[in-house]
Scaffold this motif. Structure first.
Motif, short mmCIF file in Angstrom:
data_model
loop_
_atom_site.label_atom_id
_atom_site.label_comp_id
_atom_site.label_asym_id
_atom_site.label_seq_id
_atom_site.Cartn_x
_atom_site.Cartn_y
_atom_site.Cartn_z
N GLU A 94 -16.60 13.44 11.25
CA GLU A 94 -17.70 13.21 10.97
C GLU A 94 -17.65 11.69 10.19
O GLU A 94 -18.59 11.01 10.08
CB GLU A 94 -18.29 14.16 9.69
N GLY A 95 -16.45 11.33 9.65
CA GLY A 95 -16.41 10.32 8.80
C GLY A 95 -16.23 9.18 9.72
O GLY A 95 -16.48 7.80 9.40
N GLY A 96 -15.72 9.39 11.00
CA GLY A 96 -15.65 8.27 11.95
C GLY A 96 -14.46 7.32 11.26
O GLY A 96 -14.59 6.04 11.56
N LEU A 97 -13.44 7.43 10.60
CA LEU A 97 -12.51 6.68 10.07
C LEU A 97 -11.93 5.48 11.04
O LEU A 97 -11.77 5.81 12.15
CB LEU A 97 -11.21 7.39 9.63
N ALA A 98 -12.16 4.22 10.61
CA ALA A 98 -11.37 3.14 11.24
C ALA A 98 -10.39 2.44 10.40
O ALA A 98 -10.33 2.63 9.43
CB ALA A 98 -12.44 2.17 11.63
N PRO A 99 -9.21 2.20 11.01
CA PRO A 99 -8.13 1.33 10.19
C PRO A 99 -8.82 0.18 9.31
O PRO A 99 -9.68 -0.38 9.74
CB PRO A 99 -7.57 0.74 11.40
N GLY A 100 -8.16 0.19 8.22
CA GLY A 100 -8.57 -0.63 7.37
C GLY A 100 -9.76 -0.35 6.33
O GLY A 100 -10.09 -1.08 5.33
N GLN A 101 -10.54 0.89 6.72
CA GLN A 101 -11.51 1.40 5.65
C GLN A 101 -10.89 1.94 4.51
O GLN A 101 -9.39 2.20 4.34
CB GLN A 101 -12.40 2.48 6.51
N SER A 102 -11.80 2.59 3.61
CA SER A 102 -11.18 2.93 2.13
C SER A 102 -11.65 4.54 1.97
O SER A 102 -12.68 4.65 2.56
CB SER A 102 -11.68 2.28 0.92
N VAL A 103 -10.87 5.33 1.59
CA VAL A 103 -11.35 6.84 1.37
C VAL A 103 -11.02 7.09 0.02
O VAL A 103 -9.93 6.88 -0.43
CB VAL A 103 -10.40 7.55 2.41
N LEU A 104 -11.64 7.96 -0.57
CA LEU A 104 -11.46 8.53 -2.01
C LEU A 104 -11.38 10.04 -1.70
O LEU A 104 -12.34 10.63 -1.10
CB LEU A 104 -12.80 8.36 -2.75
N THR A 105 -10.12 10.72 -2.36
CA THR A 105 -9.85 11.98 -2.32
C THR A 105 -9.80 12.58 -3.62
O THR A 105 -9.37 11.71 -4.53
CB THR A 105 -8.41 12.53 -1.40
N LEU A 106 -10.36 13.62 -3.95
CA LEU A 106 -10.34 14.26 -5.30
C LEU A 106 -9.29 15.57 -5.47
O LEU A 106 -9.48 16.33 -4.71
CB LEU A 106 -11.74 14.82 -5.54
N GLY A 107 -8.47 15.18 -6.43
CA GLY A 107 -7.67 16.54 -6.64
C GLY A 107 -6.39 16.53 -5.74
O GLY A 107 -6.11 15.70 -4.94
N SER A 108 -5.58 17.59 -5.82
CA SER A 108 -4.38 17.77 -5.24
C SER A 108 -4.48 19.07 -4.46
O SER A 108 -3.35 19.73 -4.12
CB SER A 108 -3.14 17.74 -6.12
N GLY A 109 -5.50 19.61 -4.07
CA GLY A 109 -5.49 20.95 -3.49
C GLY A 109 -5.25 20.91 -2.05
O GLY A 109 -4.83 19.63 -1.47
N GLY A 110 -5.09 21.82 -1.26
CA GLY A 110 -4.61 21.79 0.30
C GLY A 110 -5.69 20.70 0.99
O GLY A 110 -5.44 20.05 1.91
N LEU A 111 -7.16 20.99 0.77
CA LEU A 111 -8.09 20.14 1.57
C LEU A 111 -7.90 18.70 1.15
O LEU A 111 -7.71 17.86 2.05
CB LEU A 111 -9.50 20.77 1.30
N SER A 112 -7.67 18.43 -0.02
CA SER A 112 -7.56 17.02 -0.56
C SER A 112 -6.44 16.43 0.01
O SER A 112 -6.41 15.23 0.39
CB SER A 112 -7.77 16.74 -1.90
N THR A 113 -5.18 17.21 -0.05
CA THR A 113 -4.02 16.64 0.57
C THR A 113 -3.95 16.43 2.07
O THR A 113 -3.49 15.35 2.44
CB THR A 113 -2.67 17.70 -0.02
#
Length: 333
Positions: free
Chosen positions: A153-172
């Motif tokens: 869904e995110g369509g991540l491309a190299p050089g983009q920025s991502v924020l993750t929240l917390g340290s649970g399984g999905l976030s890691t």
């Protein structure tokens, strides 16, 4: 064989024994060797889950094991194959629909908290060869959902920025996938010790949200106006800050609801022209694509602690403590 069931929500799990089932036409019998617990499982056991749960359900959606027998007509699998079950057995490919997502393991259908279980032939996927069974069991929910949020869904491309929240399984998982994709990852936690671990996993920058409660604008400041993607798992308590952290035209995946309090002003969606996308798991096709990438890169899921099959109550208690980093798993001897 041993199995756990839930007579009714809030009643506690009951250990039972029954005969090993026989696979019927088009079915596969799997000896389960590894299991993973999720926040959803805890909600079901405690009676807080808002969706339907079958009476006397066998809980847990995430398990992996080996094929021991196949029914008439099965061509995909043979004895000895290493497999994991899909969360939505009827969602094989394409976008989700009410029909494809009507039934889910450990909810409307019996789950995997048993030594043996029968699955439809096309409700299984092969697991990466370098993972043990407990590691493979972390993939069906946390792994697949994170992959969908960041890559599909995110369509991540190299050089983009991502924020993750917390340290649970999905976030890691989201952190690992984003870092592998060449992203600049910012991660938050309320623990400096956990933040150090998240940096070791690939986070370029970290923020303690306990000492920086307005972490949304702080993330935007760190990233020159906001991140391209946010993977939000907090729900009502975090979505407002997540939208503040996103750049103009950014993408926010709502992949979990750990808190219901709080709220967000929808004007931010308009003013910042955000894409706000809710998602729950994904198709078998997505699961297979993720496994291909995991096998190619040698990625290893983050395991916080391993318990025995009979220690599921202790595993759920550890999950409830929210002291973990990554996934909590069960494994057979």
């Amino acid at each position: 064989m041993k199995f756990f069931s839930l007579p009714r929500p809030g009643a506690g799990l009951v250990l039972g024994e029954r005969d090993v089932p026989e696979p019927g036409p088009g079915q596969v019998l799997v000896r389960l060797r590894g299991w993973a617990v999720n926040a959803r499982d805890l909600m079901i056991v405690k009676g807080f889950y808002p969706k339907p749960v079958k009476p006397d359900v066998i809980p847990l959606s995430d398990g992996a094991g080996e094929v021991v027998a196949v029914g008439e007509g099965v061509r995909t699998w043979t004895a000895g194959d290493r497999v994991a079950a899909t969360y939505f057995p009827d969602w094989l490919s394409g976008p989700g629909t009410p029909e494809k997502t009507a039934d889910d393991l450990g909810g409307t259908l019996d789950g995997v908290l048993a030594e043996y279980a029968v699955f439809a032939e096309n409700a299984l996927v092969a697991v990466p060869a370098h993972l043990d069974y407990a590691e493979a069991a972390t993939l069906p929910s946390a792994g697949v959902t994170a992959w969908r949020a960041v890559v599909e869904e995110g369509g991540l491309a190299p050089g983009q920025s991502v924020l993750t929240l917390g340290s649970g399984g999905l976030s890691t998982f989201a952190l690992q996938f984003a870092a592998l994709g060449g992203a600049h990852v910012v991660s938050t936690s309320s623990s400096d010790e956990k933040l150090e671990r998240l940096r070791a996993l690939g986070a370029a920058e970290t923020l303690n949200h306990a000492t920086t409660p307005e972490w949304g604008p702080a993330v935007a400041g760190l990233t020159g106006g906001g991140v391209d993607h946010v993977v939000d798992v907090g729900g009502g308590g975090t979505i407002g800050q997540s939208m503040l952290a996103a750049r103009y035209g950014g993408h926010v995946s709502v992949a979990g609801v750990l808190t219901h309090e709080g709220g967000a002003d929808p004007i931010l969606v308009l003013v910042k022209q955000l894409t706000l996308r809710g998602l729950t798991n994904a198709s078998r096709e997505t699961f297979q694509a993720m496994n291909t990438a995991i096998e190619r890169t040698g990625l290893k899921p983050v395991i916080d602690r391993r318990f025995g099959f009979d220690e599921v109550a202790e595993a759920l208690k550890h999950l409830e403590s929210r002291t973990h980093i990554g996934k909590i798993v069960l494994e057979s001897a």
